[in-house]
Design a protein around this motif. Structure first.
Motif, mmCIF file in Angstrom:
data_model
loop_
_atom_site.group_PDB
_atom_site.id
_atom_site.type_symbol
_atom_site.label_atom_id
_atom_site.label_comp_id
_atom_site.label_asym_id
_atom_site.label_seq_id
_atom_site.Cartn_x
_atom_site.Cartn_y
_atom_site.Cartn_z
ATOM 1 N N HIS A 1 7.866 4.355 -2.487
ATOM 2 C CA HIS A 1 7.317 5.725 -2.520
ATOM 3 C C HIS A 1 7.827 6.421 -1.266
ATOM 4 C CE1 HIS A 1 4.784 4.529 -5.812
ATOM 5 N NE2 HIS A 1 4.348 3.492 -5.106
ATOM 6 N N ASP A 2 8.969 7.078 -1.408
ATOM 7 C CA ASP A 2 9.541 7.697 -0.213
ATOM 8 C C ASP A 2 9.141 9.154 -0.107
ATOM 9 O OD1 ASP A 2 10.819 5.401 0.610
ATOM 10 O OD2 ASP A 2 12.347 5.677 -0.962
ATOM 11 N N GLN B 1 5.613 11.541 0.197
ATOM 12 C CA GLN B 1 4.146 11.505 0.348
ATOM 13 C C GLN B 1 3.561 12.836 -0.130
ATOM 14 O OE1 GLN B 1 6.259 10.899 3.140
ATOM 15 N NE2 GLN B 1 6.313 8.724 2.523
ATOM 16 N N GLY B 2 2.367 12.825 -0.561
ATOM 17 C CA GLY B 2 1.667 14.057 -0.979
ATOM 18 C C GLY B 2 2.221 14.553 -2.309
ATOM 19 N N ASP B 3 1.491 15.483 -2.951
ATOM 20 C CA ASP B 3 1.931 15.944 -4.278
ATOM 21 C C ASP B 3 2.330 17.411 -4.230
ATOM 22 O OD1 ASP B 3 -0.429 17.037 -3.731
ATOM 23 O OD2 ASP B 3 -1.592 15.818 -5.157
ATOM 24 N N ASN C 1 8.667 14.814 8.221
ATOM 25 C CA ASN C 1 7.319 14.246 8.103
ATOM 26 C C ASN C 1 6.366 15.246 7.469
ATOM 27 O OD1 ASN C 1 4.457 13.817 9.266
ATOM 28 N ND2 ASN C 1 5.500 11.841 9.506
ATOM 29 N N GLY D 1 6.561 15.492 4.000
ATOM 30 C CA GLY D 1 6.163 14.275 3.283
ATOM 31 C C GLY D 1 7.383 13.539 2.766
ATOM 32 N N HIS E 1 9.200 4.888 2.754
ATOM 33 C CA HIS E 1 7.980 4.159 2.371
ATOM 34 C C HIS E 1 7.407 3.351 3.529
ATOM 35 C CE1 HIS E 1 5.523 1.780 -0.551
ATOM 36 N NE2 HIS E 1 5.645 0.859 0.404
ATOM 37 N N TRP F 1 6.209 5.231 6.648
ATOM 38 C CA TRP F 1 4.968 5.951 6.400
ATOM 39 C C TRP F 1 3.796 4.962 6.371
ATOM 40 C CZ3 TRP F 1 2.651 10.354 6.719
ATOM 41 C CH2 TRP F 1 1.434 10.566 6.030
ATOM 42 N N GLN G 1 0.719 4.985 8.895
ATOM 43 C CA GLN G 1 -0.628 5.135 8.330
ATOM 44 C C GLN G 1 -1.541 4.028 8.885
ATOM 45 O OE1 GLN G 1 -0.522 4.837 4.079
ATOM 46 N NE2 GLN G 1 -1.922 6.538 3.756
ATOM 47 N N SER H 1 8.066 7.909 12.890
ATOM 48 C CA SER H 1 8.016 8.535 11.548
ATOM 49 C C SER H 1 8.162 10.048 11.648
ATOM 50 C CB SER H 1 6.675 8.208 10.885
ATOM 51 O OG SER H 1 5.651 8.847 11.644
#
Lengths: 141, 355, 217, 450
Positions: free
Chosen positions: D25-26, D28-30, D157, D160, D164, D167, D171, D257
């Motif tokens: 999942h490279d 992030q967020g939608d 960043n 997003g 993967h 991040w 996190q 990151s």
């Protein structure tokens, strides 16, 4: 204005032969052939030719001097000199102050300038007529 | 004397007691002066000799008589003088004895007789403002007399930079609205012999060439290529010093004494087309550079406004104060720059507000 | 002659004005942006020394990089030094600068200038060939690179042609040469040629920052 | 987020880190592409000061930076040209902030950066750049390209677009105080365990101390001997030191990151802990980017000069050996070559102290062909070691380092950065290489004079 004379003007002159003389000699040879075959005249104007002093000396030396030299005093003075090759003449025209106006090498039986021209002869003859007229009238004709 | 037509040039020679040989001498000298090719040089005596002696009208307008002085070479009766005699100079208000109405009448008469065949020599620029009121001769403005004279001319020879390009009268601010001949004469061939003054041999040589062979090959400024084909710089005997980078810095320093190149003293040789470096002046004695002064570029248009005779050719040619203008530019740049930086910071602050 | 008068008069004057406005505008637009203070404990406070050291040291590749950069760098220096010699060594140029600033110095023989000019042209051509053939350079290069190259080559080429009186009349060639210089001056601040100023600012800035950390320069 | 929900770790094998994900999942967020681009550009633009602007304006596209970058040198692929890695950000700079930005926007001379361009650039900004700064050493215009890549990561960043594993590690660090699971509890247990194991007196959470000692998760999890080693050294020096469970993690995955806010949080943890215990020295462990984050950015996160000094352990050892306060015996009489960690040496300015220490241990230091500020990177820095997708590329880059180490024919290889050790260990297994990277700290600790 003596100060001005003090400034020496250094003029760099090229005094090497440029190789133009052999070419000229070959041109003269061809012109002489033309004179013999077709009687055509040929003239090389030296003053418009890019010749160095050395070239000029070499040409004079190559052509040498012939039997006949003529001196013409008309507008200015001109020296007509036959070179050692009959038919090849070295002609120099000068203005009254002696500055060379033009210099030619001509290939002809006799350079045109040396020959008396019809119009001059005719005027000469008229003058002669008046001279004769005076002498005959002097004797009461 | 052959009646009914003008005597040929050869006949004029002979009338003055000179033989055809004298005429041939003259042709040889002129041919070499014009550097005519051999074929043309051979034709010259026949062509020139047979030419009926042309009528020449010499009109002087806004001029300083420098060109005439150069043409007549008053101090030595040289070959040019004879040319002067071979052409029938029927009108020249400076030289001729006659004046007033008689002279004008004589000119009109000469022009009428040789209509369409005479050579019109014009000396000096022609003012246009107040329809030519600044130059009026015998009640007629230069403007009108030029137009009138040009009508019947076989060709117009503009002698001197004034006639060719406007010269001094044309130089800024040109109060009289002076214009060169070529701006007024459209339908006749115009030959410009520029120079201030032109070299005498160049004037007479061009006239002789025109009489014998018609209009010579001209350059972009309508000047005979045989005299104006090369720049002074290309024919200058001091050129080797230019290439070696040896320049006179003042008129009496070691460089000047050694005859080095005068480029730094404002010589305009590189952009001036004329025969000074080859034909030279005063019977081949010298020319401006040879006597230690840079060429002024006098045979080129606008040479009076060329930015100063002693400023090197490659120096800037500014109108107005350079320092102030560049200073203003820097200030303007700073203001715009600061504004753009401020706007950028403003954009940055706007983005930093949100997470 | 009037084409030449336009070139060396108003055209040159206006291009210098545009040059001045452009350079100061761009520099101000960059240098007046925000500057964050650095509160960290410096390893050395001789930041000016670092700036100068980097400005000097970066003029030539470090030993470790030389075998990969020597060729490109040599070409670069041939035309940079060549341009300097031609512009500041040729007497007519010196006289132009003197007419503008009052500063003058003795020039070099014109023969040397012509040879240097030819070498510069060759080096610039080599640089273009390299930019067109080297994969990295093909990827990086944009219109600015090629236009700036053209704008730099034009004065050299037209200068040589003017000096050799090839083609048209001398004044036309000289006018074209001066117009090409005008183009160079007017374009300089807006394209890559601005590196002539930025090289000192950029190297100086980085040199100072790295010296403060005692990092390698 | 509970323990289970955190991204899994790979704890066995030479490389301790985020486990290789089956499904990457490279992103992030939608957010939609446009939103992503808008946020990226806004945040990228926010960072730009006069210095970064000078760099963005100065590139003359000479291509020399490629010749210094191990990724280009080994692959020959032009896309790894360092300055090319910040091309979209240069475009954004020119459009938004540059002196002519108004006209560039008006005439659209520089097109807007597109979302898939940014996605395509993820591999260039992260996988193929360790921010080692070797390109900064060659740039004839003096552009600090490494710093620009660091800045570019901020925009990535925010958009997003972080790889993967990076991040995931960032996190974990933000939520549980360590990218690799070394929570405060785990740290305290390990310190106690190492204290007993190596019979070393440990100090944990003292109210007041002269030196606050910090560790990196890599050491806590994979090389715990370093904990004992640093304790031994400090006790030998008789210093008043302490670990703090409220400020021990020196690595900064916010920096790696590109998350500026998280970077600040992580730095502030250490700073606050140091202030609480009134430390005069914050001792950083054997870690590269920890030095950049705290030594050269810590004070700026704090907003004013730090009330204590910050030193890297190798710097600390060298200085104390040099001034005689730390006496060691010549227990290492063999030939040694030292790998200069990029962030500590080239970017940080620490060159001689490690060599002073090694010579004091009696070792004959044999420098690699390119060393100190010119040293080649181990290929794993800047978070590259944690990105599995970048392994092939990293191994290629490592070949240069391996060759240079072998050329010295030194018997031992010493390094002073845990991240480098991970890269060396992982590559050693990959190339079946006979050299093992050894920690300078542990060597010193093993040879303290009696």
């Amino acid at each position: 204005m003596r100060a001005l004379e003090a400034i020496p003007v250094v003029v760099e002159t090229l005094d090497a032969e440029t190789g133009v003389v052999p070419a000229l000699l070959r041109e003269l040879d061809d012109a002489l052939q033309g004179l013999l075959d077709r009687g055509t005249h040929h003239l090389i104007d030296l003053s418009t030719m890019p010749m160095s002093a050395a070239d000029r000396r070499a040409l004079e030396q190559a052509l040498g001097t012939g039997e006949l030299t003529m001196e013409l005093a008309a507008l200015g003075r001109s020296q007509i000199r036959e070179t050692s090759f009959p038919g090849v003449w070295w002609v120099r025209h000068q203005d009254p102050q002696g500055r060379t106006l033009a210099e030619h090498v001509e290939v002809a039986i006799v350079p045109e300038i040396a020959q008396a021209h019809a119009s001059d002869i005719e005027r000469g003859r008229r003058r002669l007529g008046t001279l004769i007229g005076r002498q005959t009238s002097g004797r009461g004709t | 004397m052959t009646q009914g037509r003008n005597p040929t040039i050869l006949e004029v020679f002979q009338q003055q007691g000179l033989s055809r040989r004298a005429f041939l001498q003259f042709c040889a000298a002129t041919a070499s002066l014009l550097a005519l090719p051999a074929v043309r040089a051979a034709e010259l005596p026949a062509k020139l000799g047979a030419m009926p002696r042309p009528t020449v009208i010499y009109l002087s307008f806004q001029e300083c008589t420098g060109c005439l002085e150069s043409l007549t070479r008053s101090f030595s009766p040289t070959i040019e003088n004879l040319i002067f005699n071979t052409i029938s100079l029927d009108y020249n208000d400076t030289l001729q004895a006659a004046s007033g109405d008689a002279a004008e009448a004589a000119r009109e008469d000469a022009m009428r007789k040789a209509a369409g065949k005479y050579v019109l020599i014009v000396d000096g620029a022609i003012p246009r403002l107040q329809d030519g009121a600044y130059c009026v001769i015998g009640g007629k403005s230069a403007l009108d007399s030029l137009r009138h004279a040009a009508e019947g001319a076989a060709a117009v020879v503009a002698v001197g930079t004034c006639a060719a390009f406007g010269g001094i009268p044309y130089a800024a601010p040109n109060p009289t609205g002076a214009v060169p001949v070529q701006d007024l004469v459209g339908n006749r061939p115009v030959i410009n012999i520029s120079g201030c003054p032109p070299i005498p041999e160049v004037i007479t040589g061009t006239i002789v060439y025109f009489l014998s062979f018609g209009v010579p090959e001209l350059d972009v400024h309508r000047r005979p290529l045989m005299f104006y084909g090369n720049t002074i710089h290309d024919r200058c005997y001091r050129r080797p010093f230019y290439d070696k980078g040896l320049f006179a810095k003042t008129f009496d320093d070691e460089g000047a004494r050694n005859g080095w190149c005068l480029y730094e003293l404002g010589c305009k040789g590189p952009v001036t087309y004329n025969a000074c470096a080859t034909t030279k002046w005063n019977n081949g004695t010298s020319f401006p550079i040879e006597s230690g002064h840079g060429c002024l570029g006098c045979s080129e248009p606008n040479f009076w406004d060329g930015g100063g005779f002693y400023r090197p050719l490659s120096s800037g040619f500014w109108h107005g104060n350079v320092g102030a203008e560049l200073g203003g530019a820097v200030a303007a740049g700073a203001i715009i720059g600061a504004a753009s930086a401020y706007a950028a910071r403003h954009r940055q602050k706007a983005t930093s507000g949100d997470k | 002659m009037d084409l030449l008068n336009i070139a060396r008069g108003p055209a040159l004057q206006w291009s210098l004005v545009v040059f001045a406005v452009g350079v100061v505008w761009r520099l101000a637009g960059i240098l007046l942006l925000a500057r964050k203070p650095d509160y960290t404990e410096p390893r050395s406070t001789n930041t000016w020394g670092g700036a100068v050291r980097m400005i000097v040291s970066r003029t030539w590749s470090k030993r470790e990089f030389l075998d990969r950069t020597a060729f490109a760098q040599t070409i670069g220096y041939v035309f940079h030094i060549g341009l300097a010699i031609v512009v500041f060594g040729f007497v007519p140029h010196i006289l132009f600068i003197r007419s503008l600033t009052g500063l003058g110095w003795p020039g070099l023989p014109s023969g040397i200038i012509y040879v240097t000019g030819a070498l510069t042209l060759a080096a610039l051509a080599a640089a273009l060939v390299r930019r067109l053939t080297n994969p990295v350079l093909r990827l990086l290069s944009n219109v600015d690179d090629y236009f700036s190259w053209l704008v730099t080559v034009a004065p050299v080429a037209t200068g040589l042609v003017a000096v050799a009186h090839l083609g048209a009349r001398y004044e036309t060639l000289l006018a074209v040469h001066i117009f090409s210089v005008c183009l160079l001056l007017a374009w300089l601040p807006f394209g890559k040629l601005m590196h002539s100023f930025l090289v000192f600012i950029s190297r100086g800035t980085t040199g100072a920052l790295l010296a403060r950390k005692g990092a390698s320069i | 987020m509970s323990e289970a929900a955190l991204p899994p770790l790979e704890t066995t094998g030479p490389r301790f880190g985020i486990k290789k994900p089956e499904q990457r999942h490279d992103m992030q967020g939608d957010m939609s592409d446009n939103e992503r681009i808008a946020i990226a550009m806004r945040h990228f633009v926010r960072d730009f000061g006069a210095v970064a602007a000078t760099w963005m304006e100065s590139c003359v596209h000479c291509g020399m930076c490629a010749e210094a970058c191990h990724f280009y040198v080994q692959t020959g692929d032009p896309k790894y040209t360092p300055i090319w890695k910040i091309e979209p950000f240069k475009q954004a700079y020119k459009r938004e902030i540059s002196p002519f930005s108004f006209f560039i926007r008006a005439l659209n001379l520089k097109p807007k950066v597109t979302a898939d361009e940014l996605e395509q650039w993820q591999e260039l900004i992260y996988d193929s750049c360790t921010m080692c700064g070797r390109c900064t050493m060659i740039c004839p215009m003096g552009i600090d390209i490494a710093a620009l890549v660091g800045l570019a990561r901020h925009g990535m960043n925010k958009a997003g677009l972080v790889p993967h594993e990076l991040w995931a590690a960032a996190q974990r660090a933000e939520q549980e105080g360590s990218p690799l699971g070394a929570t405060a509890k785990v740290f305290q247990e390990r310190v106690e365990w190492m204290g007993d194991e190596a019979e070393v007196e440990m100090h944990m959470n003292l109210d007041e101390a002269d030196v606050l000692v910090t560790m990196s998760s890599i050491e806590i999890q994979k090389y715990p001997q370093s904990i004992a080693a640093v304790a031994k050294v400090l006790n030998h020096l008789g210093m008043r030191w302490t670990f703090r469970s409220d400020g021990y993690e020196a690595t900064n995955f916010g920096l790696l990151s590109g998350n500026a806010d998280w970077q600040k949080d992580m730095s502030m943890k250490l700073i606050d802990a140091a202030i609480r215990c009134k430390a005069k020295l914050l001792l950083l462990p054997e870690c590269g980017h920890a030095y950049s984050a705290m030594r050269w950015a810590g004070a700026n996160a704090y907003g004013k000069p730090l009330p204590f000094k910050v030193r890297h352990i190798s710097e600390f050892l060298g200085e104390h050996i040099a001034d005689g306060s730390l006496r060691v015996k010549k227990g290492l009489d063999t030939t040694v070559t030292f790998h200069d960690p990029c962030q500590v040496a080239r970017r940080g300015g620490v060159f001689d102290p490690p060599r002073v220490a090694l010579e004091a241990l009696g070792a004959e230091v044999r420098e690699m062909k390119d060393n100190r500020g010119m040293s080649w990177c181990c290929g794993g820095g800047g978070g590259v070691i944690s990105i599995h997708r970048a392994d092939e590329l990293r191994y290629k880059a490592f070949e240069i380092k391996m060759r240079q180490v072998d050329e010295t024919r030194a018997e031992k290889l010493v390094v002073s950065c845990a991240n480098c050790r991970l890269s060396f260990d992982d590559s050693q297994k990959h190339f079946h290489w006979d050299k093992t990277a050894q920690s300078l700290l542990e060597l010193v600790a093993d040879n303290l004079a009696d």
